[in-house]
Design a protein around this motif. Structure first.
Motif, PDB file in Angstrom:
ATOM      1  N   LEU A 115       0.836  -1.198   0.000  1.00  0.00           N
ATOM      2  CA  LEU A 115       0.000   0.000   0.000  1.00  0.00           C
ATOM      3  C   LEU A 115       0.875   1.254   0.000  1.00  0.00           C
ATOM      4  N   GLN A 116       1.936   1.234   0.765  1.00  0.00           N
ATOM      5  CA  GLN A 116       2.847   2.380   0.803  1.00  0.00           C
ATOM      6  C   GLN A 116       3.520   2.590  -0.547  1.00  0.00           C
ATOM      7  N   LEU A 117       3.886   1.494  -1.206  1.00  0.00           N
ATOM      8  CA  LEU A 117       4.483   1.614  -2.537  1.00  0.00           C
ATOM      9  C   LEU A 117       3.476   2.171  -3.533  1.00  0.00           C
ATOM     10  N   ALA A 118       2.218   1.749  -3.439  1.00  0.00           N
ATOM     11  CA  ALA A 118       1.186   2.265  -4.337  1.00  0.00           C
ATOM     12  C   ALA A 118       0.981   3.767  -4.125  1.00  0.00           C
ATOM     13  N   VAL A 119       0.982   4.218  -2.882  1.00  0.00           N
ATOM     14  CA  VAL A 119       0.838   5.647  -2.592  1.00  0.00           C
ATOM     15  C   VAL A 119       2.034   6.416  -3.140  1.00  0.00           C
ATOM     16  N   TYR A 120       3.217   5.852  -2.994  1.00  0.00           N
ATOM     17  CA  TYR A 120       4.444   6.474  -3.508  1.00  0.00           C
ATOM     18  C   TYR A 120       4.382   6.620  -5.029  1.00  0.00           C
ATOM     19  N   LEU A 121       3.985   5.555  -5.720  1.00  0.00           N
ATOM     20  CA  LEU A 121       3.912   5.604  -7.183  1.00  0.00           C
ATOM     21  C   LEU A 121       2.805   6.550  -7.649  1.00  0.00           C
ATOM     22  N   LEU A 122       1.667   6.574  -6.950  1.00  0.00           N
ATOM     23  CA  LEU A 122       0.575   7.471  -7.317  1.00  0.00           C
ATOM     24  C   LEU A 122       0.995   8.929  -7.168  1.00  0.00           C
ATOM     25  N   ALA A 123       1.743   9.233  -6.130  1.00  0.00           N
ATOM     26  CA  ALA A 123       2.213  10.609  -5.944  1.00  0.00           C
ATOM     27  C   ALA A 123       3.161  11.014  -7.065  1.00  0.00           C
ATOM     28  N   ASN A 124       4.008  10.105  -7.497  1.00  0.00           N
ATOM     29  CA  ASN A 124       4.906  10.432  -8.610  1.00  0.00           C
ATOM     30  C   ASN A 124       4.141  10.573  -9.916  1.00  0.00           C
ATOM     31  N   LEU A 125       3.093   9.784 -10.111  1.00  0.00           N
ATOM     32  CA  LEU A 125       2.242   9.960 -11.294  1.00  0.00           C
ATOM     33  C   LEU A 125       1.530  11.304 -11.256  1.00  0.00           C
ATOM     34  N   MET A 126       1.160  11.754 -10.061  1.00  0.00           N
ATOM     35  CA  MET A 126       0.555  13.081  -9.938  1.00  0.00           C
ATOM     36  C   MET A 126       1.565  14.167 -10.311  1.00  0.00           C
ATOM     37  N   GLY A 127       2.829  13.964  -9.970  1.00  0.00           N
ATOM     38  CA  GLY A 127       3.871  14.916 -10.369  1.00  0.00           C
ATOM     39  C   GLY A 127       4.017  14.977 -11.880  1.00  0.00           C
ATOM     40  N   ILE A 128       3.929  13.823 -12.534  1.00  0.00           N
ATOM     41  CA  ILE A 128       3.996  13.798 -14.002  1.00  0.00           C
ATOM     42  C   ILE A 128       2.771  14.491 -14.600  1.00  0.00           C
ATOM     43  N   ALA A 129       1.596  14.254 -14.021  1.00  0.00           N
ATOM     44  CA  ALA A 129       0.369  14.908 -14.507  1.00  0.00           C
ATOM     45  C   ALA A 129       0.465  16.422 -14.335  1.00  0.00           C
ATOM     46  N   LEU A 130       1.061  16.875 -13.247  1.00  0.00           N
ATOM     47  CA  LEU A 130       1.245  18.305 -13.025  1.00  0.00           C
ATOM     48  C   LEU A 130       2.166  18.896 -14.094  1.00  0.00           C
ATOM     49  N   ALA A 131       3.214  18.184 -14.426  1.00  0.00           N
ATOM     50  CA  ALA A 131       4.128  18.657 -15.473  1.00  0.00           C
ATOM     51  C   ALA A 131       3.430  18.662 -16.836  1.00  0.00           C
ATOM     52  N   MET A 132       2.615  17.656 -17.112  1.00  0.00           N
ATOM     53  CA  MET A 132       1.868  17.623 -18.378  1.00  0.00           C
ATOM     54  C   MET A 132       0.905  18.804 -18.476  1.00  0.00           C
ATOM     55  N   ASN A 137      -0.445  24.119 -20.823  1.00  0.00           N
ATOM     56  CA  ASN A 137      -0.689  25.553 -20.653  1.00  0.00           C
ATOM     57  C   ASN A 137       0.364  26.403 -21.349  1.00  0.00           C
ATOM     58  N   MET A 138       1.575  25.897 -21.465  1.00  0.00           N
ATOM     59  CA  MET A 138       2.625  26.638 -22.167  1.00  0.00           C
ATOM     60  C   MET A 138       2.426  26.575 -23.683  1.00  0.00           C
ATOM     61  N   GLY A 139       1.621  25.648 -24.166  1.00  0.00           N
ATOM     62  CA  GLY A 139       1.378  25.512 -25.593  1.00  0.00           C
ATOM     63  C   GLY A 139       2.426  24.674 -26.299  1.00  0.00           C
ATOM     64  N   VAL A 140       3.208  23.910 -25.562  1.00  0.00           N
ATOM     65  CA  VAL A 140       4.262  23.105 -26.159  1.00  0.00           C
ATOM     66  C   VAL A 140       3.722  21.759 -26.626  1.00  0.00           C
ATOM     67  N   LEU A 141       2.764  21.206 -25.924  1.00  0.00           N
ATOM     68  CA  LEU A 141       2.217  19.895 -26.261  1.00  0.00           C
ATOM     69  C   LEU A 141       1.072  20.046 -27.257  1.00  0.00           C
ATOM     70  N   PRO A 142       1.154  19.423 -28.410  1.00  0.00           N
ATOM     71  CA  PRO A 142       0.072  19.550 -29.400  1.00  0.00           C
ATOM     72  C   PRO A 142      -1.133  18.698 -28.990  1.00  0.00           C
ATOM     73  N   ILE A 143      -2.257  19.372 -28.684  1.00  0.00           N
ATOM     74  CA  ILE A 143      -3.437  18.629 -28.232  1.00  0.00           C
ATOM     75  C   ILE A 143      -4.667  18.877 -29.090  1.00  0.00           C
ATOM     76  N   SER A 144      -4.643  19.880 -29.945  1.00  0.00           N
ATOM     77  CA  SER A 144      -5.807  20.147 -30.795  1.00  0.00           C
ATOM     78  C   SER A 144      -5.493  19.747 -32.236  1.00  0.00           C
ATOM     79  N   PRO A 145      -6.534  19.484 -33.038  1.00  0.00           N
ATOM     80  CA  PRO A 145      -6.289  19.099 -34.439  1.00  0.00           C
ATOM     81  C   PRO A 145      -5.557  20.173 -35.241  1.00  0.00           C
ATOM     82  N   SER A 146      -5.725  21.446 -34.869  1.00  0.00           N
ATOM     83  CA  SER A 146      -5.052  22.512 -35.615  1.00  0.00           C
ATOM     84  C   SER A 146      -3.543  22.494 -35.368  1.00  0.00           C
TER      85      SER A 146
END
Length: 168
Positions: A115-132, A137-146
């Motif tokens: 359970l502790q390992l799962a919480v640790y990995l979930l927190a790191n996935l949240m860090g990746i989601a925050l960076a994404m 928001n910076m407009g670097v990642l292409p997300i729209s068809p245009s």
């Protein structure tokens, strides 16, 4: 104390220390001269202490998320060196932590280790989601068809509102 012969009156000498343990002083409470027994040194560690230490390791990345939010907010949304370095580090650290989960799992002991390992990995996935989110928001990642097709026009914002103020 005694005065040394041939020295000044104010010179004070201390007697030699004897190497014997029987010099009139007693040992402090709880002190013994005998070495510890082998079975005492190999005692089991308290399971509550193991769980507390494991949760401290598992919650470490969660404690970093508010600070990362502040740093990314301070970095801004412009495409310059500082914000790109901040976002790059926001991606790099969680990925390094996720790829080194075996070392973390070795530190986690007890019945709550998975359970502790799962919480640790979930927190790191949240860090990746925050960076994404920051990259979007910076407009670097292409997300729209245009962003991918030249003949599709980007969506135009028809109306904006903010904080009860009229923006023109």
């Amino acid at each position: 104390m005694s005065y040394y012969k041939g020295q000044h009156k104010w010179a004070v000498g201390f007697p030699e220390r004897s190497n014997s343990r029987d010099n009139g002083t007693s040992s402090p409470p709880g002190y013994t001269d005998e070495p510890p027994k082998e079975d005492e040194a190999g005692e089991a560690i308290d399971p509550n202490l193991l769980a507390k230490q494991g949760w401290s390791i598992a919650l470490g990345p969660w404690k970093q998320l508010p600070m990362n939010l502040l740093v990314l907010w301070l970095a801004g949304n412009t495409l310059s060196l500082f914000p790109i370095m901040m976002v790059g580090m926001m991606f790099l650290r969680p990925f390094q932590a996720i790829f080194s989960y075996k070392q973390v799992y070795d530190k986690l002991k007890g019945e709550q280790a998975l359970l502790q390992l799962a919480v640790y990995l979930l927190a790191n996935l949240m860090g990746i989601a925050l960076a994404m989110y920051k990259v979007i928001n910076m407009g670097v990642l292409p997300i729209s068809p245009s962003d991918w097709l030249e003949f599709i026009e980007p969506k135009q914002t028809l109306e904006t509102a903010g904080g009860g103020l009229l923006l023109s």
